[in-house]
Design a protein around this motif. Structure first.
Motif, PDB file in Angstrom:
ATOM      1  N   MET A   1       0.845  -1.190   0.000  1.00 26.34           N
ATOM      2  CA  MET A   1       0.000   0.000   0.000  1.00 26.34           C
ATOM      3  C   MET A   1       0.882   1.241   0.000  1.00 26.34           C
ATOM      4  N   ILE A   2       0.598   2.177  -0.898  1.00 21.91           N
ATOM      5  CA  ILE A   2       1.400   3.384  -1.060  1.00 21.91           C
ATOM      6  C   ILE A   2       0.570   4.602  -0.680  1.00 21.91           C
ATOM      7  N   LEU A   3       1.193   5.529   0.023  1.00 17.76           N
ATOM      8  CA  LEU A   3       0.539   6.788   0.368  1.00 17.76           C
ATOM      9  C   LEU A   3       1.322   7.923  -0.264  1.00 17.76           C
ATOM     10  N   TYR A   4       0.729   8.593  -1.250  1.00 12.10           N
ATOM     11  CA  TYR A   4       1.301   9.835  -1.742  1.00 12.10           C
ATOM     12  C   TYR A   4       1.119  10.878  -0.645  1.00 12.10           C
ATOM     13  N   ASP A   5       2.237  11.483  -0.236  1.00 10.98           N
ATOM     14  CA  ASP A   5       2.195  12.299   0.982  1.00 10.98           C
ATOM     15  C   ASP A   5       3.281  13.355   0.949  1.00 10.98           C
ATOM     16  N   HIS A   6       3.062  14.400   1.723  1.00  8.95           N
ATOM     17  CA  HIS A   6       4.119  15.346   2.082  1.00  8.95           C
ATOM     18  C   HIS A   6       4.085  15.462   3.594  1.00  8.95           C
ATOM     19  N   PRO A   7       5.236  15.340   4.272  1.00 15.33           N
ATOM     20  CA  PRO A   7       5.223  15.302   5.746  1.00 15.33           C
ATOM     21  C   PRO A   7       4.673  16.553   6.406  1.00 15.33           C
ATOM     22  N   LEU A   8       4.606  17.686   5.687  1.00 13.70           N
ATOM     23  CA  LEU A   8       4.037  18.898   6.264  1.00 13.70           C
ATOM     24  C   LEU A   8       2.520  18.954   6.116  1.00 13.70           C
ATOM     25  N   SER A   9       1.962  18.100   5.290  1.00 12.78           N
ATOM     26  CA  SER A   9       0.521  18.116   5.060  1.00 12.78           C
ATOM     27  C   SER A   9      -0.222  17.628   6.301  1.00 12.78           C
ATOM     28  N   SER A  10      -1.071  18.494   6.850  1.00 14.99           N
ATOM     29  CA  SER A  10      -1.874  18.074   8.000  1.00 14.99           C
ATOM     30  C   SER A  10      -2.851  16.977   7.612  1.00 14.99           C
ATOM     31  N   TYR A  11      -3.344  17.027   6.379  1.00 10.16           N
ATOM     32  CA  TYR A  11      -4.255  15.986   5.907  1.00 10.16           C
ATOM     33  C   TYR A  11      -3.522  14.650   5.776  1.00 10.16           C
ATOM     34  N   GLY A  12      -2.296  14.710   5.265  1.00  9.99           N
ATOM     35  CA  GLY A  12      -1.498  13.498   5.181  1.00  9.99           C
ATOM     36  C   GLY A  12      -1.178  12.939   6.552  1.00  9.99           C
ATOM     37  N   GLN A  13      -0.892  13.825   7.498  1.00 13.25           N
ATOM     38  CA  GLN A  13      -0.602  13.359   8.857  1.00 13.25           C
ATOM     39  C   GLN A  13      -1.809  12.650   9.464  1.00 13.25           C
ATOM     40  N   LYS A  14      -2.995  13.193   9.211  1.00 12.73           N
ATOM     41  CA  LYS A  14      -4.214  12.563   9.722  1.00 12.73           C
ATOM     42  C   LYS A  14      -4.329  11.131   9.230  1.00 12.73           C
ATOM     43  N   VAL A  15      -4.066  10.922   7.947  1.00 12.28           N
ATOM     44  CA  VAL A  15      -4.171   9.582   7.367  1.00 12.28           C
ATOM     45  C   VAL A  15      -3.081   8.672   7.925  1.00 12.28           C
ATOM     46  N   LYS A  16      -1.859   9.181   8.062  1.00 12.75           N
ATOM     47  CA  LYS A  16      -0.778   8.345   8.593  1.00 12.75           C
ATOM     48  C   LYS A  16      -1.053   7.926  10.030  1.00 12.75           C
ATOM     49  N   ILE A  17      -1.594   8.830  10.815  1.00 12.13           N
ATOM     50  CA  ILE A  17      -1.948   8.477  12.192  1.00 12.13           C
ATOM     51  C   ILE A  17      -2.972   7.350  12.187  1.00 12.13           C
ATOM     52  N   ALA A  18      -3.978   7.455  11.337  1.00 13.26           N
ATOM     53  CA  ALA A  18      -5.003   6.415  11.269  1.00 13.26           C
ATOM     54  C   ALA A  18      -4.413   5.080  10.824  1.00 13.26           C
ATOM     55  N   LEU A  19      -3.592   5.103   9.795  1.00 11.79           N
ATOM     56  CA  LEU A  19      -2.965   3.868   9.312  1.00 11.79           C
ATOM     57  C   LEU A  19      -2.122   3.213  10.412  1.00 11.79           C
ATOM     58  N   ARG A  20      -1.358   4.026  11.119  1.00 10.49           N
ATOM     59  CA  ARG A  20      -0.469   3.480  12.147  1.00 10.49           C
ATOM     60  C   ARG A  20      -1.248   3.017  13.367  1.00 10.49           C
ATOM     61  N   GLU A  21      -2.314   3.702  13.711  1.00 11.32           N
ATOM     62  CA  GLU A  21      -3.149   3.256  14.820  1.00 11.32           C
ATOM     63  C   GLU A  21      -3.776   1.902  14.515  1.00 11.32           C
ATOM     64  N   LYS A  22      -4.096   1.678  13.255  1.00 12.36           N
ATOM     65  CA  LYS A  22      -4.703   0.419  12.843  1.00 12.36           C
ATOM     66  C   LYS A  22      -3.670  -0.673  12.560  1.00 12.36           C
ATOM     67  N   GLY A  23      -2.383  -0.303  12.555  1.00 11.91           N
ATOM     68  CA  GLY A  23      -1.342  -1.283  12.302  1.00 11.91           C
ATOM     69  C   GLY A  23      -1.263  -1.718  10.851  1.00 11.91           C
ATOM     70  N   ILE A  24      -1.612  -0.822   9.935  1.00 13.44           N
ATOM     71  CA  ILE A  24      -1.611  -1.135   8.499  1.00 13.44           C
ATOM     72  C   ILE A  24      -0.280  -0.693   7.895  1.00 13.44           C
ATOM     73  N   ALA A  25       0.396  -1.611   7.236  1.00 14.31           N
ATOM     74  CA  ALA A  25       1.682  -1.307   6.617  1.00 14.31           C
ATOM     75  C   ALA A  25       1.478  -0.458   5.357  1.00 14.31           C
ATOM     76  N   PHE A  26       2.335   0.530   5.174  1.00 15.52           N
ATOM     77  CA  PHE A  26       2.262   1.381   3.993  1.00 15.52           C
ATOM     78  C   PHE A  26       3.623   2.022   3.760  1.00 15.52           C
ATOM     79  N   ALA A  27       3.823   2.521   2.559  1.00 15.99           N
ATOM     80  CA  ALA A  27       5.045   3.233   2.206  1.00 15.99           C
ATOM     81  C   ALA A  27       4.680   4.626   1.735  1.00 15.99           C
TER      82      ALA A  27
END
Length: 259
Positions: free
Chosen positions: A1-27
Motif C-alpha cells: 500500500m502506497i501513500l502519496y504524501d508530504h510530511p508537512l501536510s496536515s491531511y497526510g498526517q491525519k491519514v498516517k496516524i489512522a494507518l499506524r493506529e490500525k497497524g496497516i503497513a504502507f510506504a
C-alpha cells in the motif's frame, strides 16, 4: 500500500496516524511532480486535484483524507476509529470538519508568512495577530468539546483525535499552542505520546528543518502553491487578498502571490 504524501501536510498526517493506529503497513511517496501543476503524470491521474494524500490500494487510488479514513474504517472494522452510536459519530465528524477547514486555513496562512515570506513588515504583523486570535478561538471551541474527557471521543482515541492532532501540533510549532496545563495542552501531550502520532510528528519536525529556503524555492517558479476554498476565505477575511464586488475593487492586494 502506497501513500502519496508530504510530511508537512496536515491531511497526510491525519491519514498516517489512522494507518499506524490500525497497524496497516504502507510506504510514503512524495510525488516528484507535487506542486508543479502538471496534469500528465501518474500522480495527477490518481488525483485530478494533484493534492496529497492519495492512498494507492492494489493499484487503485483513493484521494481526500476524509474519504480515505472512511475507507480504512470500512476495510478494517476490527480496529475502528469511529464509535457505533450515530450521534457520537456525528460529533466526531463535526470536529474533523472544523479541523480540516477552519483550523487548517489559519495554520496554512501563518505558514505562508513564516515559511514563504508572503508578507513582511506591518502587514505580516497584522496577519500574525489575526492568526493568533483565530487560533485561540478554535482552541477554545475544541476545549469545550473535549471537556474533561481523555479523548474527543470520550475514553477511546478516535477519528477526531487523529484529525485535530496535526492542527494543534502545528500551532505548538508556531508558538501558538494551548495554554500550559490547560485541558487541551494535556490532551496534546497525551496524543503526542502515542506511538502512531509520535512517529508522524517526528516526520513533520524533520521536514520543518528544511523550510528555511522554501520561499526562494517557490519564488523561482519550480513549485506552485495550492489554494483551497477555505484558505482563500481566510486570506480575504484577514485582509490579505482583494475583495471584488460588481467589478469594483473594494480592497487592495496586500500579498504578493507569485505563480
Amino acid at each position: 500500500m502506497i501513500l502519496y504524501d508530504h510530511p508537512l501536510s496536515s491531511y497526510g498526517q491525519k491519514v498516517k496516524i489512522a494507518l499506524r493506529e490500525k497497524g496497516i503497513a504502507f510506504a510514503c511517496v512524495l510525488p516528484e511532480d507535487f506542486g508543479t501543476g502538471r496534469q500528465d503524470t501518474d500522480f495527477a491521474a490518481a488525483n485530478p486535484r494533484t493534492e496529497v494524500p492519495v492512498l494507492i490500494v492494489e493499484g487503485r487510488p483513493i484521494f481526500d483524507s476524509t474519504i480515505i479514513l472512511d475507507y480504512l474504517d470500512e476495510r478494517w472494522p476490527e480496529t475502528p476509529l469511529m464509535p457505533r452510536d450515530p450521534m457520537a459519530r456525528a460529533r466526531q465528524r463535526e470536529i474533523e470538519e472544523i479541523a480540516d477547514s477552519q483550523y487548517e486555513a489559519v495554520n496554512w496562512g501563518f505558514g505562508e508568512i513564516l515559511w514563504f515570506r508572503r508578507a513582511e513588515g506591518a502587514l505580516a504583523d497584522d496577519l500574525r495577530h489575526v492568526a493568533a486570535t483565530d487560533t485561540r478561538v478554535l482552541q477554545d471551541w475544541l476545549a469545550r468539546h473535549l471537556g474533561d474527557a481523555q479523548w474527543f471521543g470520550g475514553e477511546t482515541f478516535g477519528r477526531a483525535d487523529a484529525a485535530v492532532a496535526p492542527m494543534v501540533n502545528r500551532s505548538v510549532h508556531y508558538g501558538l499552542g494551548p495554554a500550559e496545563g490547560s485541558p487541551l495542552a494535556l490532551w496534546h501531550a497525551r496524543v503526542a505520546a502515542r506511538p502512531a502520532v509520535a512517529e508522524t510528528f517526528a516526520e513533520f519536525d524533520a521536514a520543518t528543518a528544511h523550510m528555511a529556503s522554501a520561499a526562494d524555492h517557490y519564488r523561482s517558479g519550480g513549485r506552485r502553491r495550492e489554494y483551497r476554498d477555505h484558505r482563500l476565505e481566510w486570506m480575504i477575511r484577514s485582509g490579505g487578498m482583494p475583495i471584488v464586488q460588481d467589478g469594483l475593487r473594494e480592497d487592495t492586494i496586500r500579498f504578493s502571490w507569485p505563480g
